[in-house]
Design an enzyme around this catalytic site. Structure first.
Site, PDB file in Angstrom:
ATOM      1  N   ARG A  17       3.038  -5.175  16.777  1.00  0.00           N
ATOM      2  CA  ARG A  17       1.647  -4.708  16.646  1.00  0.00           C
ATOM      3  C   ARG A  17       0.690  -5.798  17.119  1.00  0.00           C
ATOM      4  O   ARG A  17      -0.396  -5.522  17.629  1.00  0.00           O
ATOM      5  CB  ARG A  17       1.357  -4.316  15.186  1.00  0.00           C
ATOM      6  CG  ARG A  17       2.274  -3.216  14.663  1.00  0.00           C
ATOM      7  CD  ARG A  17       2.082  -2.974  13.182  1.00  0.00           C
ATOM      8  NE  ARG A  17       2.424  -4.128  12.369  1.00  0.00           N
ATOM      9  CZ  ARG A  17       2.306  -4.181  11.050  1.00  0.00           C
ATOM     10  NH1 ARG A  17       1.843  -3.120  10.385  1.00  0.00           N
ATOM     11  NH2 ARG A  17       2.642  -5.261  10.380  1.00  0.00           N
ATOM     12  N   HIS A  71       5.739 -12.966   7.254  1.00  0.00           N
ATOM     13  CA  HIS A  71       5.976 -11.571   6.858  1.00  0.00           C
ATOM     14  C   HIS A  71       7.159 -11.501   5.907  1.00  0.00           C
ATOM     15  O   HIS A  71       8.092 -12.304   6.015  1.00  0.00           O
ATOM     16  CB  HIS A  71       6.236 -10.674   8.075  1.00  0.00           C
ATOM     17  CG  HIS A  71       5.993  -9.231   7.795  1.00  0.00           C
ATOM     18  ND1 HIS A  71       6.960  -8.419   7.241  1.00  0.00           N
ATOM     19  CD2 HIS A  71       4.885  -8.469   7.949  1.00  0.00           C
ATOM     20  CE1 HIS A  71       6.453  -7.210   7.087  1.00  0.00           C
ATOM     21  NE2 HIS A  71       5.198  -7.206   7.504  1.00  0.00           N
ATOM     22  N   HIS A  88      -1.990  -8.939   1.812  1.00  0.00           N
ATOM     23  CA  HIS A  88      -1.689  -7.672   2.509  1.00  0.00           C
ATOM     24  C   HIS A  88      -2.836  -7.405   3.503  1.00  0.00           C
ATOM     25  O   HIS A  88      -3.136  -8.244   4.334  1.00  0.00           O
ATOM     26  CB  HIS A  88      -1.502  -6.579   1.440  1.00  0.00           C
ATOM     27  CG  HIS A  88      -0.923  -5.284   1.935  1.00  0.00           C
ATOM     28  ND1 HIS A  88      -0.247  -5.149   3.124  1.00  0.00           N
ATOM     29  CD2 HIS A  88      -0.919  -4.025   1.371  1.00  0.00           C
ATOM     30  CE1 HIS A  88       0.148  -3.889   3.283  1.00  0.00           C
ATOM     31  NE2 HIS A  88      -0.256  -3.185   2.232  1.00  0.00           N
ATOM     32  N   SER A 142       0.829  -1.220   0.000  1.00  0.00           N
ATOM     33  CA  SER A 142       0.000   0.000   0.000  1.00  0.00           C
ATOM     34  C   SER A 142       0.858   1.264   0.000  1.00  0.00           C
ATOM     35  O   SER A 142       0.549   2.229  -0.717  1.00  0.00           O
ATOM     36  CB  SER A 142      -0.969   0.004   1.178  1.00  0.00           C
ATOM     37  OG  SER A 142      -0.318  -0.291   2.393  1.00  0.00           O
ATOM     38  N   ASP A 199      -2.300  -8.712  11.547  1.00  0.00           N
ATOM     39  CA  ASP A 199      -3.658  -9.144  11.198  1.00  0.00           C
ATOM     40  C   ASP A 199      -4.141 -10.365  11.981  1.00  0.00           C
ATOM     41  O   ASP A 199      -5.332 -10.666  11.982  1.00  0.00           O
ATOM     42  CB  ASP A 199      -3.728  -9.454   9.698  1.00  0.00           C
ATOM     43  CG  ASP A 199      -3.429  -8.218   8.869  1.00  0.00           C
ATOM     44  OD1 ASP A 199      -3.963  -7.147   9.219  1.00  0.00           O
ATOM     45  OD2 ASP A 199      -2.662  -8.314   7.898  1.00  0.00           O
TER      46      ASP A 199
HETATM   47  N1  NMX Z   1       1.093 -20.038   5.604  1.00  0.00           N
HETATM   48  C1  NMX Z   1       1.525 -20.927   4.669  1.00  0.00           C
HETATM   49  N2  NMX Z   1       2.568 -20.730   3.871  1.00  0.00           N
HETATM   50  C2  NMX Z   1       3.257 -19.592   4.041  1.00  0.00           C
HETATM   51  C3  NMX Z   1       2.911 -18.625   5.010  1.00  0.00           C
HETATM   52  C4  NMX Z   1       1.767 -18.883   5.801  1.00  0.00           C
HETATM   53  N3  NMX Z   1       1.323 -18.015   6.697  1.00  0.00           N
HETATM   54  N4  NMX Z   1       3.788 -17.608   4.948  1.00  0.00           N
HETATM   55  C5  NMX Z   1       4.664 -17.899   3.957  1.00  0.00           C
HETATM   56  N5  NMX Z   1       4.342 -19.103   3.410  1.00  0.00           N
HETATM   57  C6  NMX Z   1       4.983 -19.765   2.277  1.00  0.00           C
HETATM   58  C7  NMX Z   1       4.949 -18.868   1.056  1.00  0.00           C
HETATM   59  O1  NMX Z   1       3.684 -18.930   0.410  1.00  0.00           O
HETATM   60  C8  NMX Z   1       6.102 -19.423   0.243  1.00  0.00           C
HETATM   61  O2  NMX Z   1       5.673 -20.634  -0.332  1.00  0.00           O
HETATM   62  P1  NMX Z   1       6.172 -21.098  -1.810  1.00  0.00           P
HETATM   63  O3  NMX Z   1       7.669 -21.087  -1.735  1.00  0.00           O
HETATM   64  O4  NMX Z   1       5.564 -22.432  -1.982  1.00  0.00           O
HETATM   65  O5  NMX Z   1       5.646 -20.054  -2.762  1.00  0.00           O
HETATM   66  C9  NMX Z   1       7.129 -19.784   1.328  1.00  0.00           C
HETATM   67  O6  NMX Z   1       6.365 -19.964   2.542  1.00  0.00           O
HETATM   68  C10 NMX Z   1       8.194 -18.734   1.570  1.00  0.00           C
HETATM   69  O7  NMX Z   1       7.548 -17.511   1.827  1.00  0.00           O
HETATM   70  P2  NMX Z   1       8.271 -16.393   2.726  1.00  0.00           P
HETATM   71  O8  NMX Z   1       9.523 -15.988   2.015  1.00  0.00           O
HETATM   72  O9  NMX Z   1       8.390 -16.849   4.136  1.00  0.00           O
HETATM   73  O10 NMX Z   1       7.200 -15.215   2.727  1.00  0.00           O
HETATM   74  P3  NMX Z   1       6.955 -14.069   1.650  1.00  0.00           P
HETATM   75  O11 NMX Z   1       7.855 -12.925   1.970  1.00  0.00           O
HETATM   76  O12 NMX Z   1       7.008 -14.596   0.245  1.00  0.00           O
HETATM   77  O13 NMX Z   1       5.439 -13.689   1.927  1.00  0.00           O
HETATM   78  C11 NMX Z   1       3.527 -13.125   3.235  1.00  0.00           C
HETATM   79  C12 NMX Z   1       5.039 -12.929   3.055  1.00  0.00           C
HETATM   80  C13 NMX Z   1       3.038 -12.172   4.301  1.00  0.00           C
HETATM   81  C14 NMX Z   1       2.835 -12.784   1.913  1.00  0.00           C
HETATM   82  C15 NMX Z   1       3.266 -14.602   3.630  1.00  0.00           C
HETATM   83  O14 NMX Z   1       3.906 -14.885   4.860  1.00  0.00           O
HETATM   84  C16 NMX Z   1       1.793 -14.941   3.711  1.00  0.00           C
HETATM   85  O15 NMX Z   1       1.197 -15.272   2.686  1.00  0.00           O
HETATM   86  N6  NMX Z   1       1.170 -14.880   4.944  1.00  0.00           N
HETATM   87  C17 NMX Z   1      -0.244 -15.086   5.104  1.00  0.00           C
HETATM   88  C18 NMX Z   1      -1.038 -13.866   4.662  1.00  0.00           C
HETATM   89  C19 NMX Z   1      -0.884 -12.724   5.650  1.00  0.00           C
HETATM   90  O16 NMX Z   1      -0.996 -12.883   6.854  1.00  0.00           O
HETATM   91  N7  NMX Z   1      -0.661 -11.503   5.120  1.00  0.00           N
HETATM   92  C20 NMX Z   1      -0.624 -10.292   5.948  1.00  0.00           C
HETATM   93  C21 NMX Z   1       0.762  -9.620   6.014  1.00  0.00           C
HETATM   94  C22 NMX Z   1       0.692  -8.387   6.872  1.00  0.00           C
HETATM   95  N8  NMX Z   1      -0.090  -7.305   6.231  1.00  0.00           N
HETATM   96  O17 NMX Z   1      -0.980  -6.759   6.833  1.00  0.00           O
HETATM   97  O18 NMX Z   1       0.170  -6.955   5.077  1.00  0.00           O
HETATM   98  C1  MLT Z   2       2.090  -3.708   6.541  1.00  0.00           C
HETATM   99  O1  MLT Z   2       1.680  -3.240   7.603  1.00  0.00           O
HETATM  100  O2  MLT Z   2       2.177  -2.999   5.513  1.00  0.00           O
HETATM  101  C2  MLT Z   2       2.379  -5.162   6.448  1.00  0.00           C
HETATM  102  O3  MLT Z   2       2.900  -5.664   7.627  1.00  0.00           O
HETATM  103  C3  MLT Z   2       3.088  -5.596   5.204  1.00  0.00           C
HETATM  104  C4  MLT Z   2       4.529  -5.204   5.035  1.00  0.00           C
HETATM  105  O4  MLT Z   2       5.135  -4.505   5.831  1.00  0.00           O
HETATM  106  O5  MLT Z   2       5.101  -5.690   4.014  1.00  0.00           O
END
Ligand code: NMX
Ligand code: MLT
Length: 442
Positions: free
Chosen positions: A328, A319, A272, A242, A374
């Site tokens: 948070r 994350h 996100h 964002s 979240d």
């Molecule tokens: N559950 C299952 N798999 C996960 C999760 C999770 N919570 N987090 C990461 N992974 C997987 C990810 O999909 C990836 O799989 P693959 O290699 O098969 O594509 C692998 O683990 C490595 O990912 P990371 O490098 O640890 O994480 P990345 O930086 O790519 O992604 C998020 C970060 C936040 C997108 C990821 O942790 C996620 O999808 N979390 C769940 C959604 C979430 O809670 N998002 C909110 C973030 C905060 N916000 O408000 O923005």
């Molecule tokens: C945020 O608050 O924007 C989320 O934690 C996602 C991020 O920092 O990448």
């Protein structure tokens, strides 16, 4: 000129001078290297942006002008009889770089009250959408309907806006937008879930307290929750979707309405900001699947494994930058322990916190098995009766305005240029790897 504007401009001018000096002396200094994998993998770990309002540490979490969330909860001014920080204070801190006095915050609250009028056509535009439209879509449509009010857009179109004055029109739009979006957001809630009965603002309340009031939540505790919520979601340095989107779109000199709306479309993605609705939905689905409202650790473990085996993410965990429990999350846990220690849903969130990280860790591929912001927010909202989880991301969006719009003011005041990185095709990568060309991208 308003004193906040004067304070911001004087800090911005000073910083602009310092940046000039830094670039003159160190502009050619190499700050790191880029690996091929990084351009295919979401640019993780690549320092490529400047954002003045906050800085994220992978271990300690977000710092606003070097202050942690815990420090902000202590240092920022509070509402009368309240103990949570007022978001106006954080906004001031992001713009001016100093902790404001109570008087500064009161002044800002009254400035925002004065600017908060939203023209009727904005509500009419939102009303034209089908009722089952997602709240984030309604919200962004409301913001876009308001875009005709932009000082920046009007003055630019009239040809009266000199480059040196871009910051000022951006600053005016920022204050207007921050003052008005709680009305738009509250209207989305009242229209969708409360038979369209909008509530009049209370001119004596602070920004977040008034937002709670317009949503229809009058308890002091809910107002305190909104103040905390609006502070902790406001900013997470510049690279999150964002903030980065708002900055990128703003770099084309799109006005703050266009830029913020673009950023919020990014916030509406499930990886996100939409993750806050996904968390509660996931918990409700788990309760239904397990036929209990208070699942045990063993039951949660089974359900997490089921989620993963279906190829889905566990929402609220992981994350891109953080490598520890998000402070948070901890701040919300602290609020829960103070105000609702026996709430069953909140206790389930805490039980999930005990159970999920070791399972995610055991997979070996997830870089951060800990909860993010979240994972907790929805359960606190449900406690006060806000059960309409599709709405939760709109609350995040109202808070995020403080961070991304103050950053946009900084972008304009520092004269940040159009953002335009170079991209390559895989065919070009192959040519470069085969040494058919000298430079990647030739
Ligand atoms: N559950 C299952 N798999 C996960 C999760 C999770 N919570 N987090 C990461 N992974 C997987 C990810 O999909 C990836 O799989 P693959 O290699 O098969 O594509 C692998 O683990 C490595 O990912 P990371 O490098 O640890 O994480 P990345 O930086 O790519 O992604 C998020 C970060 C936040 C997108 C990821 O942790 C996620 O999808 N979390 C769940 C959604 C979430 O809670 N998002 C909110 C973030 C905060 N916000 O408000 O923005
Ligand atoms: C945020 O608050 O924007 C989320 O934690 C996602 C991020 O920092 O990448």
């Amino acid at each position: 000129m308003d004193k906040l504007k004067v304070a911001f401009k004087s800090h911005a001018d000073q910083l602009a001078e310092e940046i000039k000096g830094i670039l003159k002396e160190h502009g050619e200094t190499v700050i790191g290297e880029v690996r091929l994998a990084q351009i295919y993998q979401g640019m993780r770990g690549m320092t490529a942006l400047v954002s003045e309002t906050s800085l994220l540490d992978s271990q300690d979490g977000i710092r606003f002008r070097r202050r942690t969330i815990t420090e902000l909860r202590e240092l920022l001014p509070k509402a009368k009889n309240g103990s949570e920080p007022l978001p106006e204070g954080l906004f001031y801190l992001m713009l001016v770089g100093e902790i404001p006095t109570e008087e500064d915050v009161e002044h800002l609250s009254s400035v925002l009250q004065r600017r908060s009028h939203v023209p009727t056509y904005v509500f009419e535009t939102m009303r034209a959408l089908p009722k089952d439209t997602h709240p984030m879509t309604m919200f962004v449509v409301g913001v876009m309907a308001l875009q005709g009010e932009s000082h920046f857009a009007k003055e630019y179109a009239a040809g009266t806006l000199a480059k040196k004055d871009y910051w000022e029109a951006t600053f005016e739009d920022t204050l207007d937008l921050i003052a008005r979006i709680p009305h738009i957001a509250a209207y989305v809630y009242r229209r969708k879930y409360k038979q369209g009965k909008a509530l009049q603002p209370d001119g004596l309340l602070d920004w977040a307290g008034n937002f709670a009031h317009m949503l229809g939540y009058e308890s002091e505790e809910f107002k305190e929750l909104m103040r905390l919520y609006m502070v902790i979601h406001a900013d997470h340095e510049g690279g999150n979707v964002s903030a980065h989107t708002t900055h990128l779109v703003g770099s084309a000199l799109s006005d703050p309405y266009l830029s913020y709306a673009a950023g919020m479309n990014g916030l509406a993605g499930p990886l996100h900001g939409l993750a806050n609705q996904e968390v509660i939905k996931w918990i409700y689905d788990m309760q239904e699947d397990l036929k209990t409202e208070t699942p045990t650790a063993a039951q949660i473990e089974e359900y997490v494994k089921k989620t993963l085996s279906e190829g889905k993410v566990v929402p609220g965990y992981g994350h891109a930058v953080l490598r520890k429990t998000d402070p948070r999350f901890t701040a919300q846990m602290d609020f829960g322990k103070k105000h609702m220690p026996a709430d069953p849903l909140v206790n389930t969130v805490w039980q999930i916190y005990e159970t999920v990280p070791p399972i995610l860790q055991s997979l070996g591929k997830i870089k951060n098995p800990w909860p993010n912001v979240d994972a907790h927010s929805g359960a606190l909202l449900v406690h006060y009766g806000m059960v309409e989880y599709e709405y939760y991301t709109v609350l995040f969006a109202v808070s995020r305005a403080l961070g991304v719009l103050s950053s946009l003011c900084w972008d304009r005041a520092l004269g940040m240029p159009l953002e335009r990185p170079k991209s390559v095709t895989t065919a070009a990568v192959k040519r470069w790897l085969n040494k058919e060309v000298k430079e990647l991208g030739d």
